[in-house]
Scaffold this active site. Structure first.
Site, PDB file in Angstrom:
ATOM      1  N   LYS A  92       0.820  -1.221   0.000  1.00 13.89           N
ATOM      2  CA  LYS A  92       0.000   0.000   0.000  1.00 13.89           C
ATOM      3  C   LYS A  92       0.847   1.262   0.000  1.00 13.89           C
ATOM      4  O   LYS A  92       0.470   2.280  -0.564  1.00 13.89           O
ATOM      5  CB  LYS A  92      -0.890   0.041   1.252  1.00 13.89           C
ATOM      6  N   SER A 112      -3.957   1.018  -2.301  1.00 11.49           N
ATOM      7  CA  SER A 112      -4.482   2.319  -2.688  1.00 11.49           C
ATOM      8  C   SER A 112      -3.879   3.432  -1.831  1.00 11.49           C
ATOM      9  O   SER A 112      -3.693   3.271  -0.622  1.00 11.49           O
ATOM     10  CB  SER A 112      -6.000   2.362  -2.509  1.00 11.49           C
ATOM     11  N   ASN A 137     -11.045  -8.348   4.636  1.00 15.84           N
ATOM     12  CA  ASN A 137     -10.397  -7.139   5.163  1.00 15.84           C
ATOM     13  C   ASN A 137     -11.356  -5.969   5.116  1.00 15.84           C
ATOM     14  O   ASN A 137     -12.203  -5.873   4.236  1.00 15.84           O
ATOM     15  CB  ASN A 137      -9.092  -6.843   4.402  1.00 15.84           C
ATOM     16  N   TYR A 139      -9.808  -2.734   5.880  1.00 19.58           N
ATOM     17  CA  TYR A 139      -8.792  -1.725   6.195  1.00 19.58           C
ATOM     18  C   TYR A 139      -9.348  -0.308   6.101  1.00 19.58           C
ATOM     19  O   TYR A 139      -9.051   0.537   6.933  1.00 19.58           O
ATOM     20  CB  TYR A 139      -7.622  -1.833   5.215  1.00 19.58           C
ATOM     21  N   PHE A 141      -8.749   1.877   3.525  1.00 16.37           N
ATOM     22  CA  PHE A 141      -7.729   2.786   2.966  1.00 16.37           C
ATOM     23  C   PHE A 141      -6.826   3.412   4.027  1.00 16.37           C
ATOM     24  O   PHE A 141      -6.731   4.646   4.133  1.00 16.37           O
ATOM     25  CB  PHE A 141      -8.365   3.914   2.143  1.00 16.37           C
ATOM     26  N   SER A 203     -13.487  -0.604  -3.729  1.00 17.21           N
ATOM     27  CA  SER A 203     -13.225  -1.123  -2.387  1.00 17.21           C
ATOM     28  C   SER A 203     -14.497  -0.999  -1.568  1.00 17.21           C
ATOM     29  O   SER A 203     -15.147   0.054  -1.583  1.00 17.21           O
ATOM     30  CB  SER A 203     -12.083  -0.348  -1.710  1.00 17.21           C
ATOM     31  N   PRO A 204     -14.859  -2.052  -0.827  1.00 18.04           N
ATOM     32  CA  PRO A 204     -16.141  -2.006  -0.117  1.00 18.04           C
ATOM     33  C   PRO A 204     -16.077  -1.294   1.227  1.00 18.04           C
ATOM     34  O   PRO A 204     -17.080  -1.205   1.915  1.00 18.04           O
ATOM     35  CB  PRO A 204     -16.476  -3.494   0.078  1.00 18.04           C
ATOM     36  N   ASN A 205     -14.899  -0.791   1.614  1.00 18.48           N
ATOM     37  CA  ASN A 205     -14.746  -0.308   2.985  1.00 18.48           C
ATOM     38  C   ASN A 205     -14.725   1.204   3.141  1.00 18.48           C
ATOM     39  O   ASN A 205     -14.426   1.719   4.211  1.00 18.48           O
ATOM     40  CB  ASN A 205     -13.474  -0.911   3.593  1.00 18.48           C
ATOM     41  N   THR A 206     -15.004   1.921   2.045  1.00 17.11           N
ATOM     42  CA  THR A 206     -15.127   3.380   2.127  1.00 17.11           C
ATOM     43  C   THR A 206     -16.554   3.730   1.723  1.00 17.11           C
ATOM     44  O   THR A 206     -16.945   3.443   0.573  1.00 17.11           O
ATOM     45  CB  THR A 206     -14.100   4.062   1.192  1.00 17.11           C
ATOM     46  N   LYS A 241     -10.747   0.034 -11.586  1.00 14.31           N
ATOM     47  CA  LYS A 241     -10.862  -1.267 -10.914  1.00 14.31           C
ATOM     48  C   LYS A 241     -12.296  -1.451 -10.432  1.00 14.31           C
ATOM     49  O   LYS A 241     -12.813  -0.618  -9.685  1.00 14.31           O
ATOM     50  CB  LYS A 241      -9.882  -1.340  -9.744  1.00 14.31           C
ATOM     51  N   ASN A 272     -12.096  -6.427  -7.599  1.00 12.04           N
ATOM     52  CA  ASN A 272     -11.775  -6.188  -6.197  1.00 12.04           C
ATOM     53  C   ASN A 272     -12.376  -7.324  -5.342  1.00 12.04           C
ATOM     54  O   ASN A 272     -12.833  -8.327  -5.884  1.00 12.04           O
ATOM     55  CB  ASN A 272     -12.354  -4.833  -5.775  1.00 12.04           C
ATOM     56  N   TYR A 344      -2.950 -11.649  -4.545  1.00 17.26           N
ATOM     57  CA  TYR A 344      -2.548 -11.191  -3.219  1.00 17.26           C
ATOM     58  C   TYR A 344      -2.754 -12.312  -2.198  1.00 17.26           C
ATOM     59  O   TYR A 344      -1.802 -12.841  -1.602  1.00 17.26           O
ATOM     60  CB  TYR A 344      -3.348  -9.925  -2.848  1.00 17.26           C
TER      61      TYR A 344
HETATM   62  C1  LIG Z   1      -5.748  -7.226   2.945  1.00 19.99           C
HETATM   63  C2  LIG Z   1      -6.155  -6.707   1.594  1.00 19.99           C
HETATM   64  C3  LIG Z   1      -6.060  -5.359   1.310  1.00 19.99           C
HETATM   65  C4  LIG Z   1      -6.451  -4.871   0.054  1.00 19.99           C
HETATM   66  N1  LIG Z   1      -6.332  -3.547  -0.219  1.00 19.99           N
HETATM   67  C5  LIG Z   1      -6.659  -3.083  -1.456  1.00 19.99           C
HETATM   68  C6  LIG Z   1      -6.497  -1.714  -1.788  1.00 19.99           C
HETATM   69  O1  LIG Z   1      -6.008  -0.908  -0.999  1.00 19.99           O
HETATM   70  N2  LIG Z   1      -6.877  -1.304  -3.034  1.00 19.99           N
HETATM   71  C7  LIG Z   1      -7.408  -2.164  -3.964  1.00 19.99           C
HETATM   72  O2  LIG Z   1      -7.712  -1.744  -5.077  1.00 19.99           O
HETATM   73  N3  LIG Z   1      -7.539  -3.472  -3.681  1.00 19.99           N
HETATM   74  C8  LIG Z   1      -7.190  -3.955  -2.456  1.00 19.99           C
HETATM   75  N4  LIG Z   1      -7.333  -5.283  -2.173  1.00 19.99           N
HETATM   76  C9  LIG Z   1      -7.949  -6.171  -3.182  1.00 19.99           C
HETATM   77  C10 LIG Z   1      -6.903  -6.929  -4.008  1.00 19.99           C
HETATM   78  O3  LIG Z   1      -6.118  -6.053  -4.757  1.00 19.99           O
HETATM   79  C11 LIG Z   1      -7.591  -7.935  -4.951  1.00 19.99           C
HETATM   80  O4  LIG Z   1      -8.377  -7.215  -5.875  1.00 19.99           O
HETATM   81  C12 LIG Z   1      -8.473  -8.938  -4.217  1.00 19.99           C
HETATM   82  O5  LIG Z   1      -7.924  -9.282  -2.976  1.00 19.99           O
HETATM   83  C13 LIG Z   1      -8.667 -10.237  -5.014  1.00 19.99           C
HETATM   84  O6  LIG Z   1      -7.422 -10.866  -5.263  1.00 19.99           O
HETATM   85  P1  LIG Z   1      -6.854 -12.093  -4.359  1.00 19.99           P
HETATM   86  O7  LIG Z   1      -7.966 -13.071  -4.215  1.00 19.99           O
HETATM   87  O8  LIG Z   1      -5.691 -12.638  -5.135  1.00 19.99           O
HETATM   88  O9  LIG Z   1      -6.450 -11.496  -3.078  1.00 19.99           O
HETATM   89  C14 LIG Z   1      -6.949  -5.781  -0.930  1.00 19.99           C
HETATM   90  C15 LIG Z   1      -7.016  -7.142  -0.639  1.00 19.99           C
HETATM   91  C16 LIG Z   1      -6.630  -7.613   0.592  1.00 19.99           C
HETATM   92  C17 LIG Z   1      -6.710  -9.095   0.880  1.00 19.99           C
END
Ligand SMILES: Cc1cc2nc3c(=O)[nH]c(=O)nc-3n(C[C@H](O)[C@H](O)[C@H](O)COP(=O)(O)O)c2cc1C
Length: 383
Positions: A92, A112, A137, A139, A141, A203-206, A241, A272, A344
């Protein structure tokens, strides 16, 4: 007693030497069964922070794998030595780009990043659903902000030697009055340092962020972002995204907007995390609020890639992401229409050696299916 101590010393030293060798050589089983479970002794956020810190100091296993020509691909005029990248959220704050490249990712997506620093939601805010190979998660942002990331990116760009591909994923501050202004600031401040920019509206958290995927709001946002991008000297590609939870109408609307010459972007990232909770989840943590990632999002995301590729006639490169943990998973996303693939969550469970395993598997599958290069398999499901 003395003999016992010497024996213990020899055994311990032997184990340490074996362990060091296994760590350094990136032994996949050793990581899966020893190193990664050690990381799991602490909570998910602490182990993430420790992992990124270790990487920021260059502490990663040796990786001697040389990407074969069949994995090299060119997108937006940039050559990627393989199609596998680090998804946003892992690095991040732009701390681990060098190490992430060293373990075999051809590109890294930082962020992000929000304009001003912000703490994000209260802890705990990351949960491992081990039985489901998944993470939730919320988080929200947490970010060091544009200024710090810009400084780190400048230092990175100033390093002599090969420049690797780094995208920057832009977010908005929770309390900002104008989402558009936040993204435009991101383009202005970070655009010249990025190989590509991502407008993260999924992102679902904002609160309210995902509403920016709606037709009118999305078009207004993109028009402003593209205007800012077009006034930069380097004009990096701009990607949006999107979430895996969109309705069919949402996806049609998005396709209309991004193919419209006024708001034509350069690519999509699909997808996402999901806010849905598939009924097969086993973990007791499954009802924690936040975005679910890893294996349970895999098919949702692959289906969304397939649909967006079809709706856009394969005209816009797609980065496919969600639940990739093998060469087969990456291949499925490529066949559905992804030119590049990110991951990730699987790396959080299996560690850095996974990247080489995925690349080896993908190389083998391509060879068996008669392809000379990965680009030939993009969108295969649609032919
Ligand atoms: C802990 C965590 C934090 C993440 N933070 C962000 C983020 O800040 N911005 C974003 O666009 N996606 C974020 N993602 C989403 C990932 O980039 C990805 O789109 C999503 O996890 C699906 O891929 P994966 O199954 O390989 O993890 C986050 C995912 C995880 C697990």
């Amino acid at each position: 007693m003395g003999k016992l101590r010497s024996a213990a010393f020899i055994v311990t030293s032997g184990s340490v030497i074996f362990a060091s060798h296994a760590v350094l050589s990136g032994n996949e089983k050793f990581y899966k069964h020893f190193i990664m479970p050690c990381f799991r002794l602490v909570d998910a956020e602490t182990s993430h922070v420790l992992g990124v810190k270790a990487m920021s100091f260059g502490m990663v296993p040796l990786n001697n794998y040389i990407d074969p020509p069949s994995l090299t691909t060119t997108v937006w005029g940039k050559t990627f030595s393989n199609p596998i990248g680090t998804a946003a959220g892992f690095d991040k704050h732009a701390e681990a780009m060098v190490s992430l490249h060293n373990i075999g990712f051809s590109f890294v997506e930082v962020g992000s990043v929000t304009p001003l620093p912000q703490d994000g939601n209260s802890k705990p805010r990351v949960f491992r659903l081990t039985e489901d190979d998944a993470v939730i998660n919320r988080y929200g942002f947490n970010s060091v902000g544009h200024t710090v990331v810009a400084e780190r990116m400048k230092n990175y760009r100033a390093k002599p030697g090969k420049q690797n591909i780094v995208g920057i994923n832009l977010g908005k501050n929770k309390t900002s009055d104008s989402a558009i202004q936040d993204y435009v600031l991101g383009v202005e401040r970070l655009g010249d340092l990025a190989d590509y920019l991502v407008v993260n509206v999924s992102s679902p958290n904002t609160p309210g962020l995902r509403d920016l995927q709606g037709k009118e709001k999305l078009q207004e946002l993109i028009v402003n972002v593209l205007k800012a991008r077009d006034s930069l000297p380097r004009k990096p590609p701009v990607l949006i995204k999107i979430a895996p939870d969109l309705t069919s109408k949402d996806k049609h609307d998005i396709a209309d907007v991004i193919l419209d010459p006024k708001s034509r972007i350069d690519g999509l990232i699909v997808s996402n995390t999901t806010i849905t909770r598939p009924s097969h989840l086993k973990s007791t943590l499954k009802n924690e609020a936040g975005g679910l990632s890893g294996k349970p999002v895999r098919e949702l995301s692959t289906d969304a890639i397939r649909e967006m590729y079809k709706l856009t006639d394969g005209k816009l490169p797609i980065i496919g992401v969600g639940g990739v943990s093998s060469g087969r998973d990456a291949y499925d996303k490529i066949k559905a229409g992804a030119s590049l693939v990110q991951l990730y969550t699987a790396m959080a469970f299996l560690g850095p050696p996974l990247i080489t395993t995925i690349k080896k598997e993908l190389e083998k599958i391509l060879r068996e299916d008669g392809f000379n290069n990965v680009s030939e398999a993009v969108g295969l499901d649609h032919r």
